[in-house]
Design an enzyme around this catalytic site. Structure first.
Site, PDB file in Angstrom:
ATOM      1  N   HIS A   1      -6.636  11.594   1.961  1.00 15.35           N
ATOM      2  CA  HIS A   1      -6.363  10.357   1.237  1.00 15.35           C
ATOM      3  C   HIS A   1      -7.553   9.417   1.299  1.00 15.35           C
ATOM      4  O   HIS A   1      -8.178   9.258   2.340  1.00 15.35           O
ATOM      5  CB  HIS A   1      -5.162   9.664   1.860  1.00 15.35           C
ATOM      6  CG  HIS A   1      -4.808   8.399   1.159  1.00 15.35           C
ATOM      7  ND1 HIS A   1      -5.189   7.172   1.617  1.00 15.35           N
ATOM      8  CD2 HIS A   1      -4.134   8.188   0.014  1.00 15.35           C
ATOM      9  CE1 HIS A   1      -4.737   6.249   0.778  1.00 15.35           C
ATOM     10  NE2 HIS A   1      -4.102   6.833  -0.192  1.00 15.35           N
TER      11      HIS A   1
ATOM     12  N   HIS B   1     -15.139   6.548  -0.697  1.00 10.61           N
ATOM     13  CA  HIS B   1     -13.795   6.053  -0.997  1.00 10.61           C
ATOM     14  C   HIS B   1     -12.784   7.185  -1.063  1.00 10.61           C
ATOM     15  O   HIS B   1     -11.634   7.046  -0.666  1.00 10.61           O
ATOM     16  CB  HIS B   1     -13.814   5.305  -2.332  1.00 10.61           C
ATOM     17  CG  HIS B   1     -12.596   4.474  -2.578  1.00 10.61           C
ATOM     18  ND1 HIS B   1     -11.334   5.011  -2.672  1.00 10.61           N
ATOM     19  CD2 HIS B   1     -12.450   3.140  -2.744  1.00 10.61           C
ATOM     20  CE1 HIS B   1     -10.470   4.039  -2.900  1.00 10.61           C
ATOM     21  NE2 HIS B   1     -11.115   2.903  -2.935  1.00 10.61           N
TER      22      HIS B   1
ATOM     23  N   GLU C   1       7.928 -12.529 -14.684  1.00  9.48           N
ATOM     24  CA  GLU C   1       9.030 -11.767 -14.093  1.00  9.48           C
ATOM     25  C   GLU C   1       8.575 -10.929 -12.900  1.00  9.48           C
ATOM     26  O   GLU C   1       9.263 -10.861 -11.875  1.00  9.48           O
ATOM     27  CB  GLU C   1       9.676 -10.858 -15.148  1.00  9.48           C
ATOM     28  CG  GLU C   1      10.315 -11.596 -16.322  1.00  9.48           C
ATOM     29  CD  GLU C   1       9.318 -11.979 -17.401  1.00  9.48           C
ATOM     30  OE1 GLU C   1       8.123 -11.612 -17.281  1.00  9.48           O
ATOM     31  OE2 GLU C   1       9.712 -12.656 -18.371  1.00  9.48           O
TER      32      GLU C   1
ATOM     33  N   HIS D   1      15.183  -7.013 -27.309  1.00 10.31           N
ATOM     34  CA  HIS D   1      15.759  -7.737 -26.183  1.00 10.31           C
ATOM     35  C   HIS D   1      17.049  -7.109 -25.655  1.00 10.31           C
ATOM     36  O   HIS D   1      17.638  -7.633 -24.713  1.00 10.31           O
ATOM     37  CB  HIS D   1      16.049  -9.189 -26.587  1.00 10.31           C
ATOM     38  CG  HIS D   1      14.815 -10.035 -26.705  1.00 10.31           C
ATOM     39  ND1 HIS D   1      13.766  -9.697 -27.517  1.00 10.31           N
ATOM     40  CD2 HIS D   1      14.457 -11.197 -26.093  1.00 10.31           C
ATOM     41  CE1 HIS D   1      12.814 -10.625 -27.420  1.00 10.31           C
ATOM     42  NE2 HIS D   1      13.206 -11.540 -26.556  1.00 10.31           N
TER      43      HIS D   1
END
Lengths: 707, 707
Positions: free
Chosen positions: A32, A288, A442, A504
């Site tokens: 990682h 990295h 939001e 919506h």
């Protein structure tokens, strides 16, 4: 406060963190990125965590200014001490750094735990998880979240300090420190939170930006060339800079001290660092993406004065240095406890309330304030019913800190007595106010709410249209994973919003939230069910709830009660030897009742089940669940949304085949066949189909195994 | 170009737009905010849309500078003319303004259509929907999206211009104009897109910011006090300001002209306006939330010289004024067509490719480049298989414009031959490059991709980890609603990513995307299925696809083929008179095969179905689907995710009970019982259960009705 260690101890400590981090990642060997990424900001970590009680010289003979306290007040032996400073690692992929520090500082994390980094069921998972590892304040990794959580933590301190502090009783005065990299700063959620933090003038927030100019795609020149300082100035932040973040400890100290002095602006300190500082490949993109090679680790160790062929070396001097942190923290907590006791003598009511909130207990009898309805009561929109609940319970629940993403008048979340949470200089409110104007943000709102809850003593509720909860999915997911009790007031929850149209009208939102583990998605059908939703949401200390509420009026139903609805699902309307059960939620339950009445009138015996919360229903015992959704007759589900997932509770499903439509809502319902008469017709088809099939009908809840 | 109308015509036109908008909203009577919001930016709309061929005087005697062209090139009689300027109304709730303009300009929108505003099945829904209403470029309403779409439209122009323009053939040179309000600018998605637009130096993008200081919660002072100009300067934009946006037409003209002159920076023009300008309540919060009252409309009409008691008045002079726009646009298109023809003479290959792309046709035979695999081929991660596909097809598909949200090396989306899309001055790429470095901006990326597709001639693919597609839910939803063919390369799609842990392991993501109408969620199991996913995704011109890809290696399966997988689901491994069918997807299919082999060896006859795409499978005929998931024996589903939704295709479901875990991936699979031996054991339980139940087992696809 004990005497400080000499600068050699600092140098050794920094070297220890660097080499230990390299060993931890090397052992995990999971490929990682992030190993050497960690190496760059080490200096500042040491600077803010080690204690320092007098001026002293560091390696290059620079005089460190006198710092009366260390920068972080915390007690490793009690990581939940309420007035601790909060530390957030927003770039959570660099968690090795945090794990190493927690170990050195004396939190419940052993050297063996470090050796188990990224191993199954270890205390050191691949990204930091709050509630899982001692001393981790918030779960990070998904970029931008920690930054916004930090804003929430800072709001919480400002608010609780304003409410409970008194002359001579500066009980709640901690700082929040956030570490961030380029990645978090590119994310919109962090931009939203940063803009609001500037508006709110949060002087208790210090963000340290590790500007190493490298992201996964290479040099930040490929995608991130904005002027970060100027952007944060535009938000109203104080911006400081340290040119040599690799070595210039003095400037780091000075910058943090400056940040703490500025009480009406959050501060971001831009720390220019070199990625992989100390490694052979420092400053390049290569460091990295993968763990350091063995020879590089050996060379790194030699450079920092460690044995090149030994792993997990921690000099006693380093443990000793950091032990000062723990001693100091324990002393601070003891002092604070004494102060709190004296506060209790002088301000018994405030003391009782504060300690109740810190303990996370609701006041006795609060639930008696929940409104109860009779079928003869007027039909109301469930967003309005929600407002009535809030109006009824907020006076006894000061821990409810609400807000909306610029839809206050539509979400109906601001009750009359509430005052805005605003910096007093604005004249628009005070820090003791309980209503946050989030703006149209939001995602930032959801992540800030996680920070509010992580602080303790606060149950945040936030609001927008249900459709736009999905803008905040990243934050909702972390509420659920960490167990943040955040309540979403999600109004305009279906085609029932009418004219605003398909842009919506939620279709997939309900199942998306229902499929997220530990999210209680509530879709109450009437007044009693709305009260039940709040009842369970407020009692569920480790569960976020999304209350899906209507814009249109809903009748109060015969057969509903707070008690029944609080089980998540119940028989609203019973018959024996039924031909059909209709199971529904929210605004469609009354339509199901209408359909059932028609069918019963025609001799097709139909019962109706209301299922406002799948999660809560699933938590009931199997016997109860099977009594609600029983074998013997087909079950038809009805909801004005995607039918996905309803197959778990029903044999047949009626819902939206695709998107909604713009128009007066009753016409939209008619267009999609969600009317009493059409559902009655559909119900007949279902009954006929299963009769023709001639096979015993078994409840969908009867399963071969439980997962 | 025809002569311009005198200034009186402008005044009348502006007045017409204002009064007509008020009438439209008043007739709809849906109580939606936004009516008067529209009134403020009307002047600038007129300024950019009306033609103007010489300098002239406006009402207050200010001299308007000479503008050689009108600001918007477009042909209302052919709204799809390729080189038209694009106009995006990011604050889509103000769509009345856009509808009124489209009508006046001569698009296919009648006065009757205006009268049907927000009525069921009208051409004028509550928010603008591209593909539904002539002349609407992108669907807006969900805030921030249109802004980011505009960035995508601008990138598309810059790219296609760089690829196809030649000396004397400036074929693709349009501008993109975006209208935005405060709401969009508060949204993170807009921040992300704005930062990238500045980085990319998009001089063809002009954003007009209607700064009226009012949002739904009241004065923007409550939540939005940042310095917007400074923020956009920090992103590298040109920032212009018009102090009196209500009346100062001259400054508006000048600002737009300035914006167009700046070729290496996007421009934002801050237009200070008064909300509800002209109404009795102008400048107050009250005018935001509701339609104007009748007496206010009457007074407004009187003020602007219209009959106060008549509705839907359009003076012929206004139609005439705007007719100039259409005449000019038709002439421009005709000129352009001539130019394109000449281009075809000189550059036949480029012409053929460009016109093919404009028509949205794929080149003949492209699919022959899709790799085909045998079971003996080496196991590979499906993210790697995706890279092989991209490497194979990109040379013949220049319309594929890819990119990643800073995970290029993990998503494997950059093929060797591709060049970065960058401003040439950076030395990092060129505008003819096809690979976009999006930075860590998932939501912005998704919305920009919608803009790229909306432009035409481009099929965008974008990439991140599957878990972080949810950061972009708002954009994915609009891809699906509008029909944007955007391909998401979503890698690291399950607990199979291993050590990164639950913060990065999707659980609810798959069902969330599957439940979104018109999203093709593909989870290929091997090489052939990965090729099939690309095949169908590239042929589906109106459907976004999310390719859910593994980090870990997957074996090539016996029984898989591109042709079978392209049906969305198929029998991978057949037996007759089966006791059990296991249906699975992606990385778990080979585990299902392992389980089936064990069961078959024990005499429990087990078949395996691979179901890589529910949407595609659902589109097959019923006979085929029932042949795949047939009656007669229980069907067990297997997927390393939430089981929600799998009940539609199976009787029993195995998956994740909640969150994943951090650890080496095989151990994580083991922890959750997703191994050949455990699934075989589960399969036995299922077979026993249904035998004991003794009831004929009917396919879950056999239903009483089709929705």
């Amino acid at each position: 406060m004990s005497a400080f260690a000499p600068h050699q101890a600092d140098d050794a400590a920094v070297a220890t963190i660097r080499t230990l981090s390299a060993d931890v990642v090397s052992k995990a060997n999971s490929g990682h990125p992030g190993t050497v990424l960690l190496l760059s900001p080490v200096l500042i970590v040491n600077a803010i965590f080690r204690t320092c009680s007098d001026e002293y010289m560091i390696a290059d003979r620079t005089l460190i200014p006198y710092v009366p306290d260390s920068f972080v007040n915390a007690n490793p032996k009690n990581s939940k001490w309420f007035n601790r400073d909060r530390f957030v690692l927003s770039n959570g992929h660099a968690c090795v750094l945090q794990y190493v520090l927690l170990h050195l500082l004396g939190y419940k994390l052993s050297l063996d735990d470090l050796k188990a980094f990224r191993q199954l069921d270890s205390l050191t998972p691949g990204h930091p998880e709050a509630g899982h590892t001692d001393g981790i304040e918030v779960t990070t990794g998904p970029l931008g979240q920690g930054f916004a959580n930090g804003v929430g933590l800072a709001i919480a301190q400002a608010h609780l300090g304003a409410v409970y502090n008194r002359d001579g009783f500066n009980l709640i005065n901690n700082f929040t420190y956030v570490f961030t990299g380029d990645g978090c700063l590119m994310e919109g959620v962090a931009s939203e939170a940063a803009s609001l933090a500037g508006h709110l003038q949060l002087g208790n927030l210090v963000v340290i930006y590790d500007d190493n100019h490298i992201s996964i795609d290479g040099d930040t020149a490929v995608a991130f060339t904005e002027n970060v300082e100027q952007r944060f100035l535009s938000y109203g932040w104080q911006v400081l800079e340290v040119a040599d973040g690799d070595r210039d400890l003095a400037s780091i100290y000075t910058a943090i001290a400056e940040a703490r002095k500025e009480t009406s602006k959050p501060t971001i300190i831009r720390l220019r660092t070199t990625i992989g500082y100390g490694s052979k490949a420092q400053g390049t993109h290569g460091v990295h993406g993968a763990p350091l090679k063995a020879d590089d680790i050996a060379s790194l160790k030699s450079k920092f004065g460690f044995a090149p062929d030994q792993s997990f070396q921690v000099p006693q001097a380093t443990y000793d240095l950091y032990a000062e942190f723990g001693k100091r923290g324990a002393a601070l907590e003891a002092e604070w406890n004494t102060l709190l006791e004296a506060y209790g003598q002088k301000y018994p009511a405030e003391h009782a309330e504060l300690t109740r909130r810190i303990a996370g207990e609701l006041p006795a009898g609060w639930e008696k304030n929940l409104p109860v309805y009779k079928p003869t009561d007027a039909a109301q929109a469930s967003r309005k019913l929600s407002e009535i609940v809030l109006t009824s319970i907020i006076p006894s629940l000061p821990e409810l800190i609400g807000g909306s993403a610029d839809l206050t008048g539509s979400n109906l979340t601001k009750v009359k007595q509430s005052v805005d949470f605003q910096h007093p200089s604005t004249g628009l409110g005070t820090y003791s106010g309980t209503y946050i104007r989030y703006g149209v943000r939001e995602h930032g709102m959801g992540a800030i709410a996680n920070g509010l809850h992580a602080y303790g003593g606060i149950i945040p509720f936030v609001a927008t249209f249900l459709n736009f909860v999905s803008y905040a999915s990243g934050a909702v997911r972390l509420s659920a994973l960490t167990g943040h009790q955040v309540i979403w007031v999600a109004t305009h929850d279906s085609i029932g919003l009418g004219e605003d149209g398909p842009t919506h009208q939620p279709v997939e939102t309900a199942i998306s939230l229902r499929a997220t583990p530990n999210v209680a998605f509530w879709r109450p059908a009437d007044g009693n069910e709305t009260s039940a939703a709040y009842l369970v949401a407020l009692k569920s200390k480790k569960t976020p709830s999304v209350l899906s509420l209507s814009r249109q009026n809903l009748p109060n139903l015969v057969g509903s009660s707070i008690e029944s609805a609080a089980r998540g699902g119940y028989v609203l309307s019973e018959v024996t030897n039924e031909d059909l059960t209709i199971v529904s939620s929210g605004s469609e339950v009354s339509i199901a009742v209408e359909a059932a009445n028609k069918l019963n009138a025609e001799g097709i015996k139909t019962r109706v089940v209301s299922l406002p919360s799948w999660l809560t229903f699933d938590q009931q015992d199997q016997e109860y669940r099977l009594s609600v959704l029983r074998s013997g007759a087909p079950i038809l589900s009805l909801e004005a949304a995607s039918t996905a997932g309803w197959q778990k509770y029903s044999h047949e499903q009626w819902g939206l085949p695709a998107w909604g439509a713009s128009g007066p809502y009753l016409q939209v319902y008619e267009k999609f066949g969600i009317t009493g008469s059409n559902i009655a017709a559909v119900g007949k088809k279902v009954v006929d189909h299963y009769k023709k099939q001639g096979v015993p009908v078994i409840s969908p809840l009867v399963k071969a195994f439980q997962l």
